[in-house]
Design a protein around this motif. Structure first.
Motif, short mmCIF file in Angstrom:
data_model
loop_
_atom_site.label_atom_id
_atom_site.label_comp_id
_atom_site.label_asym_id
_atom_site.label_seq_id
_atom_site.Cartn_x
_atom_site.Cartn_y
_atom_site.Cartn_z
N ASP A 1 -1.08 -8.05 0.43
CA ASP A 1 -0.55 -7.35 1.60
C ASP A 1 -0.75 -5.84 1.46
O ASP A 1 0.19 -5.07 1.28
CB ASP A 1 0.94 -7.69 1.73
CG ASP A 1 1.48 -7.46 3.14
OD1 ASP A 1 1.51 -8.41 3.91
OD2 ASP A 1 1.86 -6.31 3.43
N THR A 2 -2.01 -5.42 1.53
CA THR A 2 -2.37 -4.05 1.19
C THR A 2 -2.98 -3.24 2.33
O THR A 2 -3.42 -2.12 2.12
CB THR A 2 -3.32 -4.05 -0.02
OG1 THR A 2 -4.37 -5.01 0.21
CG2 THR A 2 -2.58 -4.43 -1.29
N GLY A 3 -3.04 -3.80 3.53
CA GLY A 3 -3.31 -3.00 4.71
C GLY A 3 -4.75 -2.66 5.05
O GLY A 3 -5.00 -2.01 6.06
N GLU A 4 -5.71 -3.10 4.23
CA GLU A 4 -7.08 -2.63 4.49
C GLU A 4 -7.66 -3.13 5.81
O GLU A 4 -8.46 -2.46 6.45
CB GLU A 4 -8.02 -2.97 3.33
CG GLU A 4 -8.20 -4.45 3.05
CD GLU A 4 -7.20 -4.99 2.07
OE1 GLU A 4 -7.45 -6.09 1.54
OE2 GLU A 4 -6.18 -4.33 1.82
N MET A 5 -7.23 -4.34 6.25
CA MET A 5 -7.76 -4.82 7.53
C MET A 5 -7.13 -4.11 8.72
O MET A 5 -7.76 -3.98 9.77
CB MET A 5 -7.57 -6.33 7.64
CG MET A 5 -8.50 -7.16 6.77
SD MET A 5 -10.27 -6.73 6.96
CE MET A 5 -10.55 -7.05 8.70
N ILE A 6 -5.91 -3.60 8.56
CA ILE A 6 -5.35 -2.76 9.61
C ILE A 6 -6.20 -1.49 9.74
O ILE A 6 -6.56 -1.07 10.85
CB ILE A 6 -3.88 -2.41 9.29
CG1 ILE A 6 -3.01 -3.67 9.36
CG2 ILE A 6 -3.36 -1.34 10.25
CD1 ILE A 6 -1.56 -3.44 8.97
N LEU A 7 -6.53 -0.89 8.62
CA LEU A 7 -7.37 0.31 8.64
C LEU A 7 -8.77 0.02 9.17
O LEU A 7 -9.34 0.82 9.91
CB LEU A 7 -7.46 0.91 7.23
CG LEU A 7 -6.13 1.38 6.62
CD1 LEU A 7 -6.35 1.87 5.20
CD2 LEU A 7 -5.48 2.45 7.48
N LEU B 1 -2.68 1.99 16.76
CA LEU B 1 -1.59 1.56 15.89
C LEU B 1 -0.25 1.91 16.53
O LEU B 1 -0.14 2.87 17.28
CB LEU B 1 -1.67 2.25 14.52
CG LEU B 1 -2.88 1.97 13.64
CD1 LEU B 1 -2.78 2.77 12.35
CD2 LEU B 1 -2.99 0.48 13.34
N ALA B 2 0.77 1.12 16.18
CA ALA B 2 2.12 1.41 16.67
C ALA B 2 3.15 0.77 15.76
O ALA B 2 2.84 -0.16 15.00
CB ALA B 2 2.30 0.90 18.11
N GLN B 3 4.38 1.27 15.84
CA GLN B 3 5.55 0.72 15.15
C GLN B 3 5.38 0.71 13.62
O GLN B 3 5.95 -0.11 12.91
CB GLN B 3 5.87 -0.69 15.67
CG GLN B 3 6.20 -0.72 17.15
CD GLN B 3 6.03 -2.08 17.82
OE1 GLN B 3 5.53 -2.16 18.93
NE2 GLN B 3 6.42 -3.15 17.15
N MET B 4 4.58 1.66 13.13
CA MET B 4 4.22 1.65 11.72
C MET B 4 5.39 2.00 10.79
O MET B 4 5.30 1.80 9.58
CB MET B 4 3.06 2.59 11.47
CG MET B 4 1.75 2.16 12.15
SD MET B 4 1.05 0.66 11.42
CE MET B 4 0.33 1.32 9.92
N ASN C 1 0.86 -1.18 0.00
CA ASN C 1 0.00 0.00 0.00
C ASN C 1 0.90 1.24 0.00
O ASN C 1 1.43 1.64 1.04
CB ASN C 1 -0.90 -0.01 1.24
CG ASN C 1 -1.92 1.10 1.25
OD1 ASN C 1 -1.63 2.23 0.87
ND2 ASN C 1 -3.13 0.79 1.70
N GLN C 2 1.11 1.83 -1.18
CA GLN C 2 2.06 2.94 -1.28
C GLN C 2 1.59 4.15 -0.49
O GLN C 2 2.41 4.88 0.08
CB GLN C 2 2.28 3.32 -2.75
CG GLN C 2 3.41 4.32 -2.97
CD GLN C 2 4.75 3.79 -2.50
OE1 GLN C 2 5.18 2.71 -2.91
NE2 GLN C 2 5.44 4.54 -1.63
N GLN C 3 0.29 4.37 -0.41
CA GLN C 3 -0.21 5.51 0.36
C GLN C 3 0.14 5.37 1.83
O GLN C 3 0.59 6.34 2.48
CB GLN C 3 -1.73 5.62 0.19
CG GLN C 3 -2.32 6.84 0.90
CD GLN C 3 -3.83 6.98 0.65
OE1 GLN C 3 -4.42 6.23 -0.12
NE2 GLN C 3 -4.44 7.94 1.30
N MET C 4 -0.02 4.16 2.38
CA MET C 4 0.35 3.94 3.78
C MET C 4 1.87 4.00 3.95
O MET C 4 2.37 4.52 4.96
CB MET C 4 -0.19 2.60 4.28
CG MET C 4 -1.71 2.57 4.39
SD MET C 4 -2.37 0.97 4.97
CE MET C 4 -1.91 1.03 6.72
#
Length: 557
Positions: A293-299, A308-311, A271-274
């Motif tokens: 592996d594009t992060g949508e479930m983290i969001l 969130l941490a250690q991003m 996810n380049q935006q993240m």
């Protein structure tokens, strides 16, 4: 209370490392489990990886007489990971829980008939630290006959190694011209392939062997696994997660989860935006994760209130990308070249600035830090003909013959002298020559006074075991000389939602979100921003999946 299209006891989002482990715990208690996989393949990045788990004090160490204990491993993690206010995923409570639950998780899976072993020698990355293990704490799956999955074998995500050999044998193959052990490993591989052909077996190795075993065990236990089933939403009612929304027949499909939801849906490496937000300057083109592996479930978990941490943290991987390399699914690493005898890493001024051995995560961190002072992205591995003849480079076997486009497009520089090589790299020849001469002096003394390369067992393990007196220090002196560019890449992110020692997802105030669990790289890593040893992504994924399922069962009574 919502109405659901179906209801399960436990729902798992993603089919990577810890998913099927959690599912097996639930099925052992007689609970229904549904695993929802976004892609059309089972296994996640774990299946494509080396499949190594870092599990201290594991039963295979005990069987081999390798000393370890909870106290020893705690000492090591306390020293290497440390206590930091900005790494809540790596709190002391979480680290201790990981070390306690890791061997229990393995015992559980072994009791279910899964087959594992340990690599005889894979040192911890900071073996000079108190509590380290030089033999190492790595656990891998035995070879797996994928035909045991029947028609479902087509659903298992392929590994990057298409060889019928255990990972330990595969790692010997680059030395096949020098080593009888490597020759025997190659012979075993040939015999195994022949026997498999005759007996109708098809062996897979590394991460595919690990996830193949888990997939078979989950199917046998009655776990419902569904591919092409992305989760778009967590259903939250009365401050608790009660289910998920996926899709069926092109329409939203609401699934209730009586005991909870476990998210193991990967990180945000693609996810380049993240990346721009949390890891500025990094690129989706420099990672080796799978396409989902594009992060949508983290969001989505943050929408449900998760902290969130250690991003900014990743599992680093120094890369050297030949023409077309950015498009390779598995990006070619560079540390094996940099840490080989007859090679060093320099910045764009021609100065050496780090120990080329050691942790690959720290290697990448130091590159980024150096670039703030002196241009170092890319840096260059400078090496001689001895290194060229004995080291794999960007996936090619040792030897001077390399693809013509490497030279034509300027990826691989070649010159008859160090001064001429410096000119090709736009480096002051006097500086590069001074750097090389200084390193050669360290080689002669068999001691790197600048960065202590070779003092660690892991540095030496990364080098050439047949190069003496040092496996990693060798004179850069045999013409022609070469250089390749190196940049920091990764094999996954280490930041995500904050979880506690029960794998519960936490809010900013530290309170748990009821019935929401997470594991894998969807979470802030228990290793903080470090890589203490090999397998510090997959090991925790399995352990926290195991912990989450057991906690959900305890709450259910």
């Amino acid at each position: 209370m919502s109405s659901f299209d179906e209801t399960q006891d436990f729902v798992v989002v993603g089919s990577g490392g810890g998913s099927m482990c959690a599912a097996l715990v639930m099925r052992s208690a007689g609970k229904s489990v549904l695993i929802l996989e976004k892609t059309d393949l089972i296994g996640g990045t774990t299946a494509r990886s080396g499949g190594v788990m870092w599990i201290p004090n594991n039963p295979f160490m005990k069987a081999a007489g390798v000393p370890d204990s909870l106290e020893q491993a705690s000492t090591y993690l306390d020293h290497v990971v440390g206590d930091h206010n900005d790494t809540p995923g790596a709190s002391r409570a979480r680290r201790r829980a990981y070390l306690i639950q890791g061997p229990r998780m393995l015992d559980f899976l072994i009791g279910k008939g899964l087959k594992f072993s340990r690599i005889a020698q894979w040192p911890d990355y900071y073996d000079e630290a108190p509590g380290s293990s030089v033999p190492g704490r790595t656990v891998v799956a035995d070879l797996f006959d994928v035909n045991r999955l029947g028609d479902a074998k087509s659903l298992l995500r392929p590994n990057f190694l298409n060889l019928p050999a255990p990972l330990e044998d595969v790692m010997k193959l680059p030395h096949v011209k020098k080593s009888w052990a490597a020759k025997k490993a190659l012979a075993r591989m040939g015999v195994r392939a022949l026997v498999a052909k005759v007996t109708g077996k098809k062996y897979v190795t590394a991460g595919a062997a690990l996830q193949g075993q888990m997939f078979l065990a989950a199917r046998t236990a009655g776990v419902d696994l569904r591919v092409n089933s992305a989760v778009s939403q967590l259903i939250v009612e009365d401050d608790a997660v009660t289910g998920v929304v996926t899709e069926k027949d092109g329409k939203p499909w609401r699934i209730g989860a009586r005991l909870g939801v476990l998210v193991n849906a990967g990180g945000f490496a693609l996810n380049q935006q993240m990346r721009d937000q949390y890891i500025p300057g990094s690129s989706t083109k420099h990672t080796s994760v799978i396409e989902s592996d594009t992060g949508e479930m983290i969001l989505e978990m943050t929408r449900a209130g998760a902290a969130l941490a250690q991003m900014d943290a990743t599992i680093g991987s120094p890369l050297s990308l030949p023409p077309g390399g950015e498009e390779w699914p598995i990006k070619p690493g560079a540390q094996n070249v940099a840490a080989a005898p007859h090679a060093i890493l320099v910045d764009q001024s021609g100065v050496r600035y780090l120990n080329e051995g050691g942790s690959y995560t720290e290697f990448c961190q130091r590159m980024v830090e150096r670039d703030k002072e002196v241009p170092a992205l890319p840096s260059y591995v400078v090496f001689d003909s001895d290194a060229m003849a004995s080291t794999m480079i960007a996936g090619t076997l040792p030897g001077a013959r390399k693809p013509d486009p490497w030279y034509e497009q300027g990826y691989l520089k070649k010159a008859d002298t160090i001064d001429a090589l410096a000119g090709l790299l736009a480096i002051d020849p006097a500086v590069l020559r001074k750097t090389v001469d200084r390193f050669n002096g360290f080689v002669a003394a068999n001691k790197d006074d600048d960065f202590k390369r070779g003092a660690r067992a892991y540095d030496r393990w990364l080098g050439d075991p047949f190069h003496k007196p040092s496996e990693t220090l060798g004179t850069i002196g045999k013409a022609p000389f070469y250089a390749i560019p190196v940049i920091p890449g990764d094999v996954g992110t280490m930041g995500g939602v904050v979880t506690d020692e029960q794998a519960r997802v936490l809010r900013e105030d530290g309170s748990p979100i009821a019935r929401l669990y997470a594991t894998g790289v969807s979470t802030a890593s228990v290793m903080g921003r470090t890589s203490p040893g090999s397998g510090v992504n997959i090991g925790p994924s399995f352990v926290w999946g195991f912990v989450a399922a057991n906690h959900a069962l305890t709450v259910a009574g």
